[in-house]
Design an enzyme around this catalytic site. Structure first.
Site, PDB file in Angstrom:
ATOM      1  N   CYS A  94     -38.049 -50.991  48.636  1.00 54.30           N
ATOM      2  CA  CYS A  94     -39.764 -51.422  48.462  1.00 54.30           C
ATOM      3  C   CYS A  94     -39.676 -52.697  49.045  1.00 54.30           C
ATOM      4  O   CYS A  94     -38.946 -53.598  49.359  1.00 54.30           O
ATOM      5  CB  CYS A  94     -39.775 -51.125  47.352  1.00 54.30           C
ATOM      6  SG  CYS A  94     -39.166 -52.359  45.982  1.00 54.30           S
ATOM      7  N   CYS A 125     -38.276 -55.488  46.958  1.00 50.43           N
ATOM      8  CA  CYS A 125     -36.645 -55.541  47.301  1.00 50.43           C
ATOM      9  C   CYS A 125     -36.369 -56.461  48.578  1.00 50.43           C
ATOM     10  O   CYS A 125     -35.372 -57.147  48.812  1.00 50.43           O
ATOM     11  CB  CYS A 125     -36.106 -54.329  47.060  1.00 50.43           C
ATOM     12  SG  CYS A 125     -35.889 -53.894  45.445  1.00 50.43           S
ATOM     13  N   CYS A 182     -37.846 -46.687  45.639  1.00 48.60           N
ATOM     14  CA  CYS A 182     -37.076 -47.694  46.046  1.00 48.60           C
ATOM     15  C   CYS A 182     -35.463 -47.243  45.714  1.00 48.60           C
ATOM     16  O   CYS A 182     -35.029 -46.995  44.526  1.00 48.60           O
ATOM     17  CB  CYS A 182     -37.478 -48.961  45.605  1.00 48.60           C
ATOM     18  SG  CYS A 182     -36.029 -49.982  46.322  1.00 48.60           S
ATOM     19  N   CYS A 217     -34.238 -50.614  43.379  1.00 50.57           N
ATOM     20  CA  CYS A 217     -34.826 -51.019  42.171  1.00 50.57           C
ATOM     21  C   CYS A 217     -35.088 -49.908  41.459  1.00 50.57           C
ATOM     22  O   CYS A 217     -35.478 -49.982  40.379  1.00 50.57           O
ATOM     23  CB  CYS A 217     -35.709 -52.064  42.200  1.00 50.57           C
ATOM     24  SG  CYS A 217     -37.257 -51.278  42.796  1.00 50.57           S
ATOM     25  N   ASP A 219     -20.658 -68.054 -11.039  1.00 49.49           N
ATOM     26  CA  ASP A 219     -20.525 -66.673 -11.711  1.00 49.49           C
ATOM     27  C   ASP A 219     -21.901 -66.184 -12.435  1.00 49.49           C
ATOM     28  O   ASP A 219     -22.827 -67.261 -12.592  1.00 49.49           O
ATOM     29  CB  ASP A 219     -19.505 -66.672 -12.803  1.00 49.49           C
ATOM     30  CG  ASP A 219     -18.168 -66.772 -12.158  1.00 49.49           C
ATOM     31  OD1 ASP A 219     -18.034 -66.698 -10.830  1.00 49.49           O
ATOM     32  OD2 ASP A 219     -17.185 -66.880 -13.010  1.00 49.49           O
TER      33      ASP A 219
END
Lengths: 526, 177
Positions: free
Chosen positions: A21, A24, A106, A109, A341
């Site tokens: 794409c 990218c 794509c 990605c 305690d």
């Protein structure tokens, strides 16, 4: 403009051909300008095509003459193949073939930078954040991607690395902009505007966006045979193919081996990524103070035996309830400088404690509000009382545990002895200073602590007579001394013990902590 | 003054349950007492009716080496989970006590569990065992398995049952031990 250089041209072409794409492509060209990723996919695509056609028409642009000379002769051929795709679509459908139609997903990605970078997805994410009802003025975007993206990224990198090597250009895989970063650059301005918050990499408020891609889950499997040592099953992980393990395996595998096992460039997927549910998390708030415990029937923390509660309430729950509701936190973790305690009271200045409030939705509290919370806690029960309540940092909390062993604690105990007490007996006790005792882990805690002999110091003692068999013993001891066992001896496992020192049988009927000498947290003026 | 002495519940009364094994392995009057803490830990002691305490003779020696290959003194546990401790069954011997009359008595575990420690003090000072059999003169500490902690005392007698056994002995046999 896209700030691409002449030398990027063959890479752009090759990536588009491979089915990457537009964003990218920018990533692999190492475009570091955020704004470049914020345009729409279509616009970036158009610009890329324009950039390629510039070269086609032989025009000169921002590139130097050297770059021109570097252009390989095969450039024309490449372009022709792109063109062929455009015209006939007989080739694998490249992006630029249909600039206006819905582009194919794509290969690198898997759609993250195509279909999830626009307003509609951002609105969807922000709706979830708004519903969470958090108070925040900055946020950190966290993105988690399917592990196979790393495999595809690697394949694509190898695909253009060949090209880059031919052109003797020096680019490292690390120089490539990561999908995660490109995604953030593309959407962060939109998210910030929608939520009215700034984006800070160290913000305490984290919004996590995640993606999965079931179709290509198998992309990683060949790595398991190639680098089996990288994938060890872990109890808490659903799959061995975690992102970290895959990245590690990709660093180990040779390029030749990778190319034998995995297509380069990666194969075209049929579907795009699916977004996971957006989650929000605010980092913890820490609140500290000191508490008194006035009851001998109130445990510090809930007392559960065999899944059944033994006593109503606890110190931590009494303190936590108003804090949880005011900070609107999901949960709390209580810690303190030692513990007493159930049948022991804590008097004097109280015992330092700190509480982590997990995932608070409302963080900001003024000093007055914190004081009000303290009053609310104190009004809720007469069994405890809190002072010096304040918001602290996680780091400061360490101060409380640091001094645990070295600090001193003072106690007051009601003692019974088998033989009748004489004044001389009490004087003997009062004259003892810096007494070293050896304590085996008391039987009453031995089921959950290691067996060991610990040396502790009784710094000083003083006794005041009550009747022939009873007296009050004040002790100042090293923290970590078990007082009850020092008195009755715990089957002779604490030596010396009070009974032995007085040459009789001694027992402890009541115990109060008079002071815990830890100088944290600082006092809060009333 | 004597009243407070008798009335006040002791440490054992407050935190431990007393269990008994009478006539251990069929040997008349060799009674054991197991003190179980509410946290499931068990302390093995001699019951007050055990011949070692009753007959009034001194102790010559106490030996935790129960066979050539095994000594309870070599027992070591490490960590919260007490790894490495010897695992004992009901009839595992803990030690042998020889009295000055040369009679030897074997003390047994009475319950299943992991041996945490033995009382080494009584080796050097056997009188501790005679003077304070249920406190400083204890024999050993055993940790039953968590899932067995309720069951390990099933075959043992309660204090009431033990007292009943002891009172029958005195009526039926004029000179018990």
């Amino acid at each position: 403009m896209l700030s691409l250089k002449e030398k990027d041209r063959p890479i752009v072409r090759k990536l588009l051909d491979a089915g990457c794409c537009a964003r990218c492509v920018l990533r692999f060209c190492c475009v570091g300008k955020y704004a470049s990723y914020q345009n729409s996919c279509q616009d970036i695509n158009k610009e890329l095509l324009a950039f390629l056609s510039q070269a086609d028409s032989g025009q000169s642009h921002d590139a130097s003459g050297q770059d021109q000379a570097d252009n390989p002769p095969c450039k024309k051929m490449k372009l022709e193949s792109v063109r062929a795709g455009e015209e006939a679509s007989a080739e694998p459908p490249a992006l630029e073939a249909q600039p206006d139609a819905q582009p194919a997903t794509c290969v690198t990605c898997l759609g993250v930078l195509q279909d999830f970078c626009h307003q509609s997805f951002v609105t969807q994410v922000c709706e979830v954040v708004k519903k969470g009802g958090y108070q925040f003025d900055s946020l950190l975007l966290a993105v988690s991607l399917p592990a196979q993206l790393s495999v595809r990224e690697h394949s694509c990198w190898l695909h253009i690395k060949k090209e880059l090597r031919e052109k003797s250009m020096c680019v490292d895989k690390e120089d490539v902009v990561q999908v995660k970063d490109a995604f953030k650059w593309a959407i962060q301005a939109l998210v910030g505007r929608e939520l009215g918050a700034s984006m800070l990499f160290n913000s305490a408020f984290e919004v996590s966006i995640g993606f999965t891609h079931a179709e290509t889950d198998g992309d990683c499997h060949f790595l398991a045979t190639a680098c089996s040592d990288c994938f060890k099953p872990a109890k808490n992980k659903a799959s061995v193919f975690t992102r970290m393990a895959v990245v590690k395996a990709l660093e180990k595998i040779s390029d030749e081996e990778f190319l034998r096992q995995y297509p380069c460039p990666p194969a075209r997927p049929a579907t795009k990524c699916t977004p996971l549910e957006t989650t929000c998390l605010h980092s913890s708030v820490f609140i500290a103070g000191r508490y008194n415990k006035f009851s001998r029937e109130l445990p510090q923390t809930p007392w559960v035996i065999d899944g059944e509660r033994r006593m109503e309430g606890s110190v931590e729950e009494l303190i936590a309830a108003p804090l949880l509701s005011s900070f609107r936190a999901d949960a709390f973790n209580f810690s303190s400088s030692g513990r007493e305690d159930v049948d022991v009271r804590t008097l004097g200045n109280g015992r330092p404690f700190a509480m982590e409030l997990v995932n608070p939705h409302r963080v900001r509290h003024t000093k007055a509000e914190v004081r009000q919370l303290q009053e609310t806690i104190n009004a809720s029960s007469d069994k405890i009382r809190v002072r010096d309540l304040q918001i602290v940092t996680r780091e400061a909390m360490g101060r409380m545990k640091e001094g645990e062993e070295e600090k001193t604690k003072s106690y007051s105990a009601l003692i019974w002895t088998k033989k009748a007490i004489t004044k001389a007996d009490l004087d003997v006790i009062g004259n003892i200073k810096e007494l070293k005792i050896d304590q085996k882990t008391p039987l009453r805690v031995l089921h959950r602590r290691p067996l060991a002999v610990r040396q502790r110091t009784i710094h000083s003692m003083s006794a005041s007579y009550l009747d022939t068999h009873h007296f009050t013993l004040l002790l100042r001891t090293q923290a970590g001394t078990y007082i009850k066992e020092f008195v009755h001896g715990d089957f002779g496992r604490t030596k010396p013990n009070l009974g032995g020192l007085m040459e009789t049988e001694a027992d402890i009927l009541e115990l109060d902590v008079e002071s815990v000498d830890v100088d944290w947290p600082p006092a809060v003026p009333e | 003054m004597e009243e407070t002495d008798e009335k006040a519940p002791s440490v054992i009364d407050r935190y431990y349950t007393r269990w008994y094994k009478t006539d251990m392995k069929g040997k008349s009057c060799e009674d054991h007492c197991v003190l179980q803490h509410s946290n499931r830990i068990c302390v093995i002691t001699l019951a007050e009716t055990h011949p070692v305490l009753r007959k009034g003779s001194k102790i010559k020696s106490i030996n935790y080496r129960i066979s050539d290959g095994c000594s309870r003194l070599n027992n070591k546990v490490s960590g919260k989970s007490k790894r490495g401790g010897q695992f004992l069954t009901e009839f595992a011997p803990l030690c042998r006590i020889t009295c000055t009359d040369n009679v030897e008595y074997t003390i047994f575990s009475c319950i299943r569990g992991r041996l945490l420690e033995v009382n080494e003090d009584i080796i050097m000072s056997p009188d501790l065992l005679l003077e304070k059999p249920s406190t400083e003169g204890y024999i050993a500490v055993i940790l039953p398995k968590l899932e067995e902690s309720k069951r390990v005392t099933n075959s043992l007698l309660t204090r009431e049952q033990y007292e009943e056994v002891v009172s029958k002995r005195t009526t039926q046999q004029p000179q018990p031990c």
